[in-house]
Design a protein around this motif. Structure first.
Motif, short mmCIF file in Angstrom:
data_model
loop_
_atom_site.label_atom_id
_atom_site.label_comp_id
_atom_site.label_asym_id
_atom_site.label_seq_id
_atom_site.Cartn_x
_atom_site.Cartn_y
_atom_site.Cartn_z
N ASP A 371 29.42 35.02 31.46
CA ASP A 371 29.97 35.81 31.77
C ASP A 371 30.62 35.59 32.89
O ASP A 371 30.86 34.40 33.88
CB ASP A 371 28.67 35.71 33.03
N GLY A 372 30.92 36.57 33.40
CA GLY A 372 31.92 36.83 34.99
C GLY A 372 33.53 36.78 33.97
O GLY A 372 34.47 37.23 35.52
N TRP A 373 33.70 37.21 33.26
CA TRP A 373 34.82 37.25 32.59
C TRP A 373 36.13 38.95 32.47
O TRP A 373 36.72 39.72 32.22
CB TRP A 373 35.67 36.92 31.41
N PHE A 374 35.01 39.93 32.92
CA PHE A 374 34.92 41.39 32.98
C PHE A 374 34.92 42.11 34.54
O PHE A 374 34.64 42.01 34.80
CB PHE A 374 33.97 42.30 31.35
N GLY A 375 35.40 43.35 34.26
CA GLY A 375 35.55 44.38 35.51
C GLY A 375 35.25 43.77 36.69
O GLY A 375 36.27 42.58 36.64
N ALA A 376 34.87 44.06 37.65
CA ALA A 376 34.67 43.35 38.80
C ALA A 376 33.88 42.59 39.42
O ALA A 376 33.45 42.39 40.23
CB ALA A 376 34.41 44.33 39.91
N ARG A 377 33.58 41.55 38.47
CA ARG A 377 32.71 40.37 37.90
C ARG A 377 33.05 39.19 38.63
O ARG A 377 34.05 38.22 38.05
CB ARG A 377 31.96 40.76 36.47
N ASN A 378 32.66 38.85 39.62
CA ASN A 378 32.28 37.87 40.23
C ASN A 378 31.41 36.87 40.44
O ASN A 378 31.46 35.98 41.36
CB ASN A 378 33.18 37.70 41.55
N ASP A 379 30.41 37.90 40.56
CA ASP A 379 29.00 37.25 41.02
C ASP A 379 27.85 38.36 40.10
O ASP A 379 29.00 39.85 39.37
CB ASP A 379 28.13 36.86 42.41
N ASP A 380 26.90 38.64 39.88
CA ASP A 380 26.43 40.10 39.69
C ASP A 380 25.97 40.57 39.82
O ASP A 380 24.98 41.50 39.81
CB ASP A 380 24.52 38.82 38.98
N THR A 381 26.93 41.13 41.06
CA THR A 381 26.46 42.95 41.88
C THR A 381 27.43 43.51 41.39
O THR A 381 27.45 44.13 41.53
CB THR A 381 26.03 42.10 43.17
N GLY A 385 28.44 47.38 32.76
CA GLY A 385 29.67 48.99 32.43
C GLY A 385 30.71 48.89 31.65
O GLY A 385 31.43 49.53 31.28
N ASP A 386 31.13 47.94 31.93
CA ASP A 386 33.10 47.79 32.41
C ASP A 386 33.72 46.73 31.91
O ASP A 386 33.81 45.73 31.73
CB ASP A 386 34.07 47.77 33.96
N TRP A 387 33.39 46.81 30.43
CA TRP A 387 33.85 46.09 29.73
C TRP A 387 35.40 45.92 29.20
O TRP A 387 35.64 45.95 27.56
CB TRP A 387 32.82 46.19 27.97
N ARG A 388 36.07 45.90 30.25
CA ARG A 388 37.71 44.97 29.79
C ARG A 388 37.82 44.07 30.69
O ARG A 388 37.32 43.36 31.83
CB ARG A 388 38.54 46.64 30.14
N VAL A 389 38.98 42.99 29.71
CA VAL A 389 39.00 41.87 30.64
C VAL A 389 39.98 41.87 32.35
O VAL A 389 40.28 43.06 32.65
CB VAL A 389 40.04 41.15 29.69
N ASN A 390 38.62 41.39 33.12
CA ASN A 390 39.14 40.42 34.57
C ASN A 390 40.84 40.09 34.47
O ASN A 390 40.72 38.72 34.70
CB ASN A 390 38.32 40.36 35.21
N THR A 391 42.13 40.98 34.22
CA THR A 391 43.02 40.23 33.81
C THR A 391 43.69 39.52 34.92
O THR A 391 44.58 38.63 35.40
CB THR A 391 44.02 41.01 33.70
N ASP A 392 43.19 39.87 36.39
CA ASP A 392 43.79 39.30 37.36
C ASP A 392 42.81 37.62 37.80
O ASP A 392 43.16 36.47 38.73
CB ASP A 392 42.86 39.65 39.18
N LYS A 393 41.62 37.58 36.98
CA LYS A 393 40.65 36.33 37.19
C LYS A 393 41.05 35.15 35.86
O LYS A 393 41.20 33.87 35.89
CB LYS A 393 39.22 36.87 37.08
#
Ligand code: DGJ
Length: 729
Positions: A371-381, A385-393
């Motif tokens: 968990d944690g590689w996609f969308g605005a996901r840095n915690d579980d909040t 639903g946004d299954w694109r890579v968080n390239t900033d992370k």
């Protein structure tokens, strides 16, 4: 083999190791005459039918003639063991089917019309099902007074003690009917001298063993959470009083289904056992319009006359040979490293690369970014639903390239059926979330369940996932599922179809899996639901292994793996070595070896000693896991619920190699300990590396390995390897 005697109207299903006998009585009801050890001759129905003269209350009044009749044929309409009890009739036991007919009445009374015997087992469209095999099916065609048709399928495997039961309701009448209960199985046993074992639980304590005697009244287990659940697993079994792993009769039940289920066990006032099992009828109301059909999932029945392990082994063989996706399961599985417990959401590209490099030092062959590689996901909040890579992370392209360069396979985490309200998808389509129709909606882990009953939602999730697969080409996905359904209201369905929501959510899950497995046939899927909240046969059809629990502390995990393996093969039980301080790495690795085997810790922190221990077990994994643990036969030697020890033994199919694990929880001060083994060839000689001794199979079975020589501290865990040796060696 299925034999029908038209004179006696007795149908005998047998494979030489068990028999199941059904009698088509004069009224067209299917009476269950016998289920048990094999019969050579089942034609003598008068011997097999029970309580033949006891039909004093079983009369009927014929409206046409205005007369009352005694049921001929000794039929006891209220108590006879049957395949299918009628509803809204004299039989007051739970019926597997309840239909509200077009006239508003509840009469559900199907009678025999004909039967055919088919090779194999019919598919269940849109749902996971047995993939055929060496079996035959009786397709009973039954009909009710309203003209509804029912196909009742009863299959028997020739090469294993497995029966399957399921139903197909066909509405060829001009009217709409409501299906209020549509279970897969009725199983009537003529006495109640059984104990039943079921597996309750919660997060981090899945499949906690509960064994209880059958008592008067109804005992039941169920799920109304839209998943098979942590709270009760769909696998249950019945043991003859006094039966154990190696002796006595045992009957196991499971359902090829992942949604709401119910298993009701009724002991009647006459002391018989009446079981119904299938989709739960809670808020179930399926509208079956003219021309439509409804399939129930298949129920699986395993039988053993020789103890509970025989029943377990029949279930295991069925799951391995006739249910899971062999294309994926047959492959040699790489040793998996999962990032979750090592860093949770807290990672960047550098950390991930360092995990891969350090993971390789302990034999990792597949890296899974959790968990944690996609969308605005840095915690579980946020982010679901946004299954694109968080390239900033994280630079996932670089991670994948690094893995490929090192010859490491790549896996990634998804939670396809969920959505955070903090996501682009929710902002664009709030109606995709199951939030109910009140002002407040339950929010669990800050997320909602997607409305998988809405085909547009399934399309959208498929579109996003396939875009990712086409770009990154993962070898594996972990398919997580971290909340239950609370508001089972779908805005995509009309008011009169809200009773279909629960089942349609499960069908949506299967539909998405169908599309993914059809388009990406080599993608390995591991199921997961906050650990083991969806450990069931429906999921296993698509995902040959399931993460069994978020609890990897060995004290707890040895119980979870042991109880899970009573109904499911070890190859399906996702098990990782983690950083728990309760035991050393060697112990934790040996325990994980009796599961899928993998790692889940911060590999940067491992000492040289830890690495050596893990490499040693990784070596055992490569040498023996496939043949002995995954495809071998499992024996439960010591039940941790009954004492200080847990012990399991796997034996390869050729009976030349065996692995045994034994572990004690507390210090063990008993002096005389012999571990009796199972499954070896009595006449062969086997070397065991614990005593460094050679004995015959018979010796290991009757005397056992002398396990008294050591002082056993807490968590003394041993792995014993036995190998057949030549008498001249
Ligand atoms: C629950 C799973 O069981 C864990 O292994 C992990 O994947 C987390 N979800 C991630 O959110």
């Amino acid at each position: 083999m299925i034999r029908f005697n038209p004179q006696t109207k007795v149908l005998h299903l047998t494979n030489g190791k068990m028999s199941y006998v059904v009698y088509v009585n004069d009224y067209g009801y299917l009476e269950t005459l016998y289920f048990g050890a094999p019969l050579t001759d089942a034609d003598d129905i008068h011997c097999l039918r029970r309580s033949a003269e006891w039909h004093d209350s079983s009369f009927y009044y014929d409206k046409k003639s205005g007369k009352e009749y005694r049921h001929s044929d000794c039929y006891m309409s209220n108590t006879a063991p049957q395949e299918l009890s009628a509803h809204a009739a004299m039989d007051k036991r739970y019926a597997p089917l309840v239909i509200r007919q077009a006239d508003g009445g509840y009469l559900t009374d199907f009678r025999y019309v004909s039967h055919t015997v088919l090779d194999g087992v019919p598919d269940v469209p849109g749902m996971p099902h047995a993939r055929g095999g060496d079996c035959q099916t009786v397709d009973f065609l039954l009909c009710d007074g309203y003209g509804l048709q029912l196909h009742y399928y009863l299959s028997i495997y020739n090469d294993k003690n497995i029966l399957l039961k399921s139903m197909l309701l066909v509405n060829d009448t001009p009217h709409t009917v409501h299906l209020l209960r549509a279970m897969s199985l009725q199983l009537d046993l003529p006495d109640a001298q059984w104990e039943w074992t079921h597996f309750c639980g919660r997060w981090q304590k899945e499949r906690d063993l509960v064994r209880a005697p059958l008592i008067d009244g109804v005992q039941s287990i169920s799920s109304n959470r839209a998943r098979s659940s942590h709270e009760e697993n769909p696998f249950v079994y019945f043991s003859r009083r006094g039966a154990g792993p190696t002796a006595g009769e045992a009957i196991g039940l499971n359902l090829i289904y992942s949604g709401n289920f119910a298993c009701r066990v009724e002991v009647t006032n006459y002391g018989a056992t009446h079981i119904t099992y299938g989709i739960s009828d809670e808020d179930f109301d399926w509208v079956l319009a003219s021309g439509q059909r409804f399939h129930t999932p298949q129920a699986v029945v395993a039988y053993s006359a020789d103890g509970e392990d025989g029943m377990s082994q029949a279930m295991h063989d069925f799951i391995k040979q006739n249910l899971v996706n062999r294309r994926l399961d047959d492959k040699t599985k790489p040793i998996l490293f999962n990032s979750w417990e090592g860093c949770f959401f807290d990672f960047d590209t550098q950390r991930v690369l360092s995990y891969i490099d350090d993971g390789r030092t302990i034999g990792m062959e597949m890296f899974v970014l959790d968990d944690g590689w996609f969308g605005a996901r840095n915690d579980d909040t946020a982010g679901l639903g946004d299954w694109r890579v968080n390239t900033d992370k994280v630079d996932l392209k670089r991670v994948v390239a690094h893995c490929r360069q090192c010859g490491i396979q790549v896996g990634i985490w998804f939670e396809p059926e969920m959505i955070n309200y903090r996501s682009d998808l929710f902002r664009a389509h709030p109606e995709y979330a199951l939030t109910g129709n009140a002002d407040q909606a339950s929010c669990i882990r800050h997320q909602f369940h997607l409305d998988m009953a809405n085909p547009a939602v399934v399309d959208e999730v498929y579109r996003q996932l396939s875009a990712f697969f086409d770009e990154y080409h993962p070898d594996y996905i972990k398919w997580d599922y971290n909340r239950i359904v609370c508001e089972h209201y779908s805005s995509a369905l009309p008011a009169e179809r809200q009773g279909e929501v629960y089942h349609r959510l499960t069908l949506g899950y299967y539909h998405l899996l169908e599309r993914i497995t059809a388009h990406y046939p080599d993608l390995f899927i591991e199921g997961c639901a906050s650990g083991g909240g969806r450990f069931d046969l429906g999921t296993l059809y698509y995902a040959p292994q399931i993460w069994a629990s978020d609890e990897s502390d060995p004290a707890q995990r040895m119980e979870i793996n042991y109880t899970t393996s009573l109904g499911y093969p070890l190859s399906t039980i996702g098990a990782h070595v983690n950083a728990s301080p309760v035991a050393n790495y060697r112990t934790k690795a040996i325990l994980a070896l009796f599961g899928t085997y993998g790692y889940e810790m911060n590999p940067n922190r491992l000492t040289q000693e830890d690495r050596e221990a893990l490499n040693e077990v990784a070596d055992v994994y490569h040498r023996y896991h496939k043949d002995v643990v995954e495809n071998g036969t499992l024996y439960h030697l010591k039940n941790p619920y009954l004492g200080n020890f847990m012990s399991m033994q796997c034996v390869s199919r050729d009976r030349n190699t065996s692995l045994v694990v034994i572990i004690n929880r507390k210090k063990e001060l008993d002096r005389f300990r012999y571990l009796k083994l199972q499954g070896l060839d009595d006449d062969k000689l086997y070397h065991n590396d614990y005593e460094n001794a050679v004995h015959t199979g018979e010796y290991y079975r009757k005397i056992g390995i002398n396990y008294s020589r050591e002082w056993l501290d807490e968590f003394s865990c041993r792995l014993i390897v036995l190998k057949a040796v030549d008498a001249n060696e």
